[in-house]
Design an enzyme around this catalytic site. Structure first.
Site, PDB file in Angstrom:
ATOM      1  CD  GLU A 254      -2.709  -1.344   0.005  1.00 55.72           C
ATOM      2  OE1 GLU A 254      -3.083  -0.323  -0.598  1.00 55.72           O
ATOM      3  OE2 GLU A 254      -2.956  -2.502  -0.386  1.00 55.72           O
ATOM      4  CG  HIS A 257      -1.085   1.110  -4.352  1.00 58.24           C
ATOM      5  ND1 HIS A 257      -1.075   0.884  -5.714  1.00 58.24           N
ATOM      6  CD2 HIS A 257      -1.603  -0.030  -3.792  1.00 58.24           C
ATOM      7  CE1 HIS A 257      -1.556  -0.317  -5.967  1.00 58.24           C
ATOM      8  NE2 HIS A 257      -1.874  -0.900  -4.820  1.00 58.24           N
TER       9      HIS A 257
END
Length: 403
Positions: A254, A257
């Site tokens: 994450e 990202h």
């Protein structure tokens, strides 16, 4: 004609369910057909929207609905609201049996713990947002079609700031309507996560946990929001059901990202794709009007009676573009995986995290190519595991050849 279409759809349902129940080469961690049932429900619902819009036009329902509304309401925006409400109610009613079937399957297989009351609440909330967005879109489109030849460009220019605004407010105003968010409780895990985010140079991202255990038993984490509202969110099921090293690997994904600005890239790509689709929709809509008989039935291109035609065009184009959109999404997820792999020392935790997620969600870890292209926004689990194992092999080789 409609009887033939219904007959063809019923035959289609028989083929879809028969194939996924008995012949689909499902690859999963465990002895169950849950993922195959998920595929079957998805493909069973896929043509419903097209068939409904076609039926509305073919059977003259649109003319009857609009005529009834126009006799009772004068304001154009109010007519649009009421007409959109009818469309949404009919659409949701037709899809309801499939949605209830999926709720029952998910609860039976143990991947869902959501109560019927909460499920109905979310269904109502989704329908409300769908109605408001659909109404605004139809009203803007009809107004622009009436006044401008390049109405599609005007619609996109309205759409652009609206999407950015929604992306900005979603984490703060919309998401909390569905789930309860909170700051992660102090402890060794939070300290390890804060060290990880600090080492990655994240200073402005908000780290939250969300209460999902009342709805599902599966694991997940995600990045949402833009600008000052960017957030990295971990499900409480993930925090409670996975060991720390696996959680840190998922969080590294994450963070990837966030570091690579994938949310911004996704929004930009979506806006570019929407511009192309709106242009193509305008072209197809123009061709429809050139070749249609009995144009007087619709009165004009911007008549509400013609809305199902325009919606059908958009729906077909969106479905045609879906494989491209999913491919881009898989590439983005793959790059986030690569970031996590390069920034994780214990890659066995990455393998075990993917296996645990696949086992808990009972997912299809190695789908056939056309299911992957039509359904998967992430690389299949087996591909992700293979990539980690390849990196592990390369690391062992490099260590063996180093002096």
């Amino acid at each position: 004609m409609m009887k033939k279409i219904v007959t063809v759809y019923l035959i289609y349902l028989f083929i879809v369910w028969g194939y996924f129940l008995f012949f689909y080469p499902l690859s999963t961690i465990g002895d169950f057909r849950y993922a195959a049932l998920a595929h079957a429900v998805y493909f069973a619902k896929l043509p419903i929207e097209w068939l409904l819009l076609y039926a509305i036009v073919k059977k003259g329902w649109s003319f009857a609905w609009v005529g009834y509304i126009e006799r009772r309401v004068n304001k154009k925006w109010m007519q649009t609201l009421l007409y959109s409400l009818v469309l949404v109610m009919v659409y949701e009613t037709i899809r309801l049996p499939f949605n209830l079937l999926w709720l029952w399957i998910s609860r039976r297989e143990g991947t869902s713990s959501q109560s019927l009351a909460n499920w109905l609440y979310e269904l109502g909330l989704n329908s409300l947002f769908f109605w408001l967005v659909l109404s605004a879109g139809i009203y803007a489109a009809m107004l622009l079609i009436k006044r401008y030849k390049r109405w599609w460009l005007g619609l996109w220019l309205i759409f652009l700031p609206a999407v950015i605004f929604i992306m900005y407010i979603q984490p703060v105003w919309i998401d909390p309507l569905y789930e309860d968010f909170s700051v992660m409780e102090p402890g060794p895990l939070r300290t390890a996560i804060e060290d990880l985010t600090e080492n990655a140079g994240l200073e402005d991202a908000t780290l939250l946990q969300v209460d999902m255990s009342e709805k599902t038993t599966t694991f997940n984490a995600y990045v949402t929001g833009i600008m000052g509202n960017a957030r990295i969110v971990l499900w409480d099921t993930t925090l409670n059901g996975m060991p720390q090293d696996e959680i840190l690997f998922i969080l590294s994904h994450e963070i990837g990202h966030y570091i690579m600005h994938h949310v911004y890239a996704g929004v930009a790509g979506y806006l570019v794709l929407s511009l192309l689709l709106m242009y193509l929709a305008a072209v197809v809509y123009r061709l429809f009007w050139r070749n249609i008989e009995n144009k007087h039935l619709f009165r004009s291109k911007h008549d509400l009676r013609a809305v199902p035609v325009l919606l059908l065009v958009f729906s077909l184009l969106l479905s045609a573009a879906q494989p491209v959109s999913l491919y881009v999404s898989r590439q983005i997820e793959q790059s986030a995986d690569w970031y996590a792999i390069k920034n994780t020392e214990n890659l066995q935790a990455g393998i075990s995290s993917f296996r645990r997620m696949a086992e808990q969600s009972k997912s299809d870890i190695d789908p056939v190519f056309w299911v992957k292209w039509l359904r998967f926004s992430h690389p299949p689990i087996q591909e992700r595991i293979d990539r980690i194992e390849k990196e592990l092999s390369e690391r062992e080789t490099n260590q063996g050849t180093s002096p």
